[in-house]
Design a protein around this motif. Structure first.
Motif, PDB file in Angstrom:
ATOM      1  N   MET A  90       9.082   4.538 -10.614  1.00  0.00           N
ATOM      2  CA  MET A  90       8.384   4.084 -11.808  1.00  0.00           C
ATOM      3  C   MET A  90       6.890   3.964 -11.537  1.00  0.00           C
ATOM      4  SD  MET A  90       6.746   1.340 -13.316  1.00  0.00           S
ATOM      5  CE  MET A  90       7.148   0.055 -12.131  1.00  0.00           C
ATOM      6  N   ALA A  91       6.534   3.406 -10.377  1.00  0.00           N
ATOM      7  CA  ALA A  91       5.126   3.220 -10.023  1.00  0.00           C
ATOM      8  C   ALA A  91       4.415   4.561  -9.853  1.00  0.00           C
ATOM      9  CB  ALA A  91       5.011   2.391  -8.750  1.00  0.00           C
ATOM     10  N   ALA A  92       5.124   5.560  -9.333  1.00  0.00           N
ATOM     11  CA  ALA A  92       4.527   6.897  -9.217  1.00  0.00           C
ATOM     12  C   ALA A  92       4.188   7.436 -10.601  1.00  0.00           C
ATOM     13  CB  ALA A  92       5.484   7.844  -8.493  1.00  0.00           C
ATOM     14  N   GLY A  93       5.099   7.244 -11.551  1.00  0.00           N
ATOM     15  CA  GLY A  93       4.841   7.685 -12.913  1.00  0.00           C
ATOM     16  C   GLY A  93       3.687   6.945 -13.566  1.00  0.00           C
ATOM     17  N   ALA A  94       3.468   5.700 -13.104  1.00  0.00           N
ATOM     18  CA  ALA A  94       2.363   4.899 -13.641  1.00  0.00           C
ATOM     19  C   ALA A  94       1.036   5.214 -12.958  1.00  0.00           C
ATOM     20  CB  ALA A  94       2.682   3.412 -13.494  1.00  0.00           C
ATOM     21  N   GLY A  95       1.068   6.107 -11.965  1.00  0.00           N
ATOM     22  CA  GLY A  95      -0.162   6.531 -11.310  1.00  0.00           C
ATOM     23  C   GLY A  95      -0.578   5.710 -10.108  1.00  0.00           C
ATOM     24  N   TRP A  96       0.320   4.876  -9.582  1.00  0.00           N
ATOM     25  CA  TRP A  96      -0.043   4.101  -8.394  1.00  0.00           C
ATOM     26  C   TRP A  96      -0.164   5.021  -7.187  1.00  0.00           C
ATOM     27  CZ3 TRP A  96       3.127  -1.090  -7.976  1.00  0.00           C
ATOM     28  CH2 TRP A  96       2.828  -1.901  -9.088  1.00  0.00           C
ATOM     29  N   PRO A  97      -1.099   4.740  -6.281  1.00  0.00           N
ATOM     30  CA  PRO A  97      -1.193   5.521  -5.052  1.00  0.00           C
ATOM     31  C   PRO A  97      -0.006   5.238  -4.137  1.00  0.00           C
ATOM     32  CG  PRO A  97      -2.730   3.682  -4.986  1.00  0.00           C
ATOM     33  CD  PRO A  97      -2.147   3.701  -6.369  1.00  0.00           C
ATOM     34  N   VAL A  98       0.170   6.072  -3.127  1.00  0.00           N
ATOM     35  CA  VAL A  98       1.361   6.005  -2.271  1.00  0.00           C
ATOM     36  C   VAL A  98       1.559   4.627  -1.656  1.00  0.00           C
ATOM     37  CG1 VAL A  98       2.414   6.896  -0.155  1.00  0.00           C
ATOM     38  CG2 VAL A  98       1.343   8.472  -1.772  1.00  0.00           C
ATOM     39  N   GLU A  99       0.532   4.045  -1.081  1.00  0.00           N
ATOM     40  CA  GLU A  99       0.695   2.753  -0.408  1.00  0.00           C
ATOM     41  C   GLU A  99       1.114   1.659  -1.378  1.00  0.00           C
ATOM     42  OE1 GLU A  99       0.856   2.029   2.797  1.00  0.00           O
ATOM     43  OE2 GLU A  99       0.734   4.201   3.045  1.00  0.00           O
ATOM     44  N   ARG A 100       0.560   1.685  -2.579  1.00  0.00           N
ATOM     45  CA  ARG A 100       0.934   0.668  -3.562  1.00  0.00           C
ATOM     46  C   ARG A 100       2.362   0.898  -4.057  1.00  0.00           C
ATOM     47  NH1 ARG A 100      -1.149  -3.354  -6.394  1.00  0.00           N
ATOM     48  NH2 ARG A 100      -0.844  -3.572  -8.643  1.00  0.00           N
ATOM     49  N   ARG A 101       2.767   2.149  -4.186  1.00  0.00           N
ATOM     50  CA  ARG A 101       4.152   2.438  -4.550  1.00  0.00           C
ATOM     51  C   ARG A 101       5.105   1.875  -3.493  1.00  0.00           C
ATOM     52  NH1 ARG A 101       2.197   7.934  -5.815  1.00  0.00           N
ATOM     53  NH2 ARG A 101       3.433   8.796  -4.110  1.00  0.00           N
ATOM     54  N   ARG A 102       4.738   2.015  -2.242  1.00  0.00           N
ATOM     55  CA  ARG A 102       5.595   1.470  -1.173  1.00  0.00           C
ATOM     56  C   ARG A 102       5.688  -0.042  -1.246  1.00  0.00           C
ATOM     57  NH1 ARG A 102       3.008   5.437   3.354  1.00  0.00           N
ATOM     58  NH2 ARG A 102       4.312   7.266   2.913  1.00  0.00           N
ATOM     59  N   ARG A 103       4.613  -0.666  -1.726  1.00  0.00           N
ATOM     60  CA  ARG A 103       4.625  -2.129  -1.820  1.00  0.00           C
ATOM     61  C   ARG A 103       5.674  -2.617  -2.816  1.00  0.00           C
ATOM     62  NH1 ARG A 103       4.635  -5.652   0.135  1.00  0.00           N
ATOM     63  NH2 ARG A 103       3.369  -7.151  -1.012  1.00  0.00           N
ATOM     64  N   ILE A 104       5.823  -1.961  -3.952  1.00  0.00           N
ATOM     65  CA  ILE A 104       6.832  -2.437  -4.906  1.00  0.00           C
ATOM     66  C   ILE A 104       8.224  -2.269  -4.327  1.00  0.00           C
ATOM     67  CG2 ILE A 104       7.089  -0.299  -6.254  1.00  0.00           C
ATOM     68  CD1 ILE A 104       7.293  -2.108  -8.760  1.00  0.00           C
ATOM     69  N   ASN A 105       8.435  -1.193  -3.593  1.00  0.00           N
ATOM     70  CA  ASN A 105       9.713  -0.991  -2.910  1.00  0.00           C
ATOM     71  C   ASN A 105       9.958  -2.139  -1.924  1.00  0.00           C
ATOM     72  OD1 ASN A 105      11.905  -0.036  -1.352  1.00  0.00           O
ATOM     73  ND2 ASN A 105      11.295   2.079  -1.631  1.00  0.00           N
ATOM     74  N   GLU A 106       8.956  -2.462  -1.123  1.00  0.00           N
ATOM     75  CA  GLU A 106       9.109  -3.523  -0.122  1.00  0.00           C
ATOM     76  C   GLU A 106       9.401  -4.875  -0.765  1.00  0.00           C
ATOM     77  OE1 GLU A 106       5.975  -1.607   3.138  1.00  0.00           O
ATOM     78  OE2 GLU A 106       5.328  -3.202   1.766  1.00  0.00           O
ATOM     79  N   VAL A 107       8.683  -5.197  -1.822  1.00  0.00           N
ATOM     80  CA  VAL A 107       8.864  -6.503  -2.471  1.00  0.00           C
ATOM     81  C   VAL A 107      10.272  -6.612  -3.052  1.00  0.00           C
ATOM     82  CG1 VAL A 107       8.079  -8.003  -4.347  1.00  0.00           C
ATOM     83  CG2 VAL A 107       6.412  -6.817  -2.913  1.00  0.00           C
ATOM     84  N   ILE A 108      10.748  -5.556  -3.695  1.00  0.00           N
ATOM     85  CA  ILE A 108      12.101  -5.576  -4.263  1.00  0.00           C
ATOM     86  C   ILE A 108      13.141  -5.703  -3.161  1.00  0.00           C
ATOM     87  CG2 ILE A 108      13.821  -4.182  -5.485  1.00  0.00           C
ATOM     88  CD1 ILE A 108      11.489  -3.105  -7.218  1.00  0.00           C
ATOM     89  N   VAL A 109      12.999  -4.949  -2.089  1.00  0.00           N
ATOM     90  CA  VAL A 109      13.958  -5.038  -0.981  1.00  0.00           C
ATOM     91  C   VAL A 109      13.934  -6.429  -0.358  1.00  0.00           C
ATOM     92  CG1 VAL A 109      14.419  -4.240   1.378  1.00  0.00           C
ATOM     93  CG2 VAL A 109      14.023  -2.578  -0.461  1.00  0.00           C
ATOM     94  N   ARG A 110      12.749  -6.962  -0.143  1.00  0.00           N
ATOM     95  CA  ARG A 110      12.638  -8.232   0.579  1.00  0.00           C
ATOM     96  C   ARG A 110      13.061  -9.437  -0.237  1.00  0.00           C
ATOM     97  NH1 ARG A 110       6.898  -6.256   3.187  1.00  0.00           N
ATOM     98  NH2 ARG A 110       7.870  -4.865   4.738  1.00  0.00           N
ATOM     99  N   HIS A 111      13.202  -9.277  -1.555  1.00  0.00           N
ATOM    100  CA  HIS A 111      13.682 -10.429  -2.334  1.00  0.00           C
ATOM    101  C   HIS A 111      15.071 -10.851  -1.886  1.00  0.00           C
ATOM    102  CE1 HIS A 111      16.573  -8.215  -4.932  1.00  0.00           C
ATOM    103  NE2 HIS A 111      17.008  -9.421  -5.255  1.00  0.00           N
TER     104      HIS A 111
END
Length: 200
Positions: A90-111
């Motif tokens: 979803m973040a890629a579609g919203a235009g986030w750069p690679v590192e920021r896209r990885r951050r949403i993945n990390e936050v969701i996993v770490r919850h």
């Protein structure tokens, strides 16, 4: 502290997360993920946390359980890992750069981690803390009672205990290596039933 104190982000990623939430979640899970965002923001205020990435926290909160939706269920990965990949796409579609896209993945996993160090991942810590409150009732007294009542009135729990409990049981049975198994073994069904938020 009031709900109106927390501005709902209005960005492509935030709108995308909201659209996915509404399309793939039941009313009980919609309310759960929105409450989780509000609890996370409230913990940030109570603890005096600065430098919170509010857009990232909001989008991750709304998508943190999207891996429970049949459309995104992964036959190998835990639901938080599957959800992390949905968030990243979803973040890629919203235009986030690679590192920021990885951050949403990390936050969701770490919850779903047992604990997150805020010095290591502030947004992951806030979401883990918030979901710990909404699922298991952890640290409920740290959030002002009037705010808890306002949030629960605006976003009632509905059948969350039964629905989320059934989802975790089903995931744990198919994925015994996953965090769902750890949650189940840790008594999540009982914690859901005894959550003090059910009686606020």
């Amino acid at each position: 502290m009031r709900i109106s104190d927390f501005a709902v982000p209005d960005t492509p990623a935030a709108r995308g997360a909201r659209e996915l939430m509404h399309e793939y979640h039941s009313p009980a899970l919609i309310n759960h993920v929105v409450r989780s965002w509000l609890w996370a923001e409230a913990f940030a205020v109570v603890e005096g946390r600065a430098d919170v990435d509010h857009e990232l926290l909001y989008a991750a909160a709304l998508l943190h359980d999207i891996g429970l939706a049949p459309a995104f269920d992964n036959h190998v990965l835990g639901y938080e890992e599957a959800g992390g990949h949905v968030g990243e796409a979803m973040a890629a579609g919203a235009g986030w750069p690679v590192e920021r896209r990885r951050r949403i993945n990390e936050v969701i996993v770490r919850h779903n981690w047992p604990e997150v160090d805020p010095a290591f991942d502030l947004e992951g810590y806030l979401l883990e803390t918030a979901t710990g409150l909404d699922i298991a009732g952890r640290r409920d007294a740290e959030i002002p009672l009037e705010f808890r009542r306002e949030v629960l009135t605006a976003h009632p729990r509905l059948g969350l205990a039964e629905e989320f409990g059934a989802g975790v049981q089903e995931q744990a049975a198919r994925k015994p290596h996953s965090h769902a198994r750890r949650l189940l073994d840790g008594g999540v069904i009982d914690k859901l039933a005894k959550n003090p938020l059910e009686r606020v």
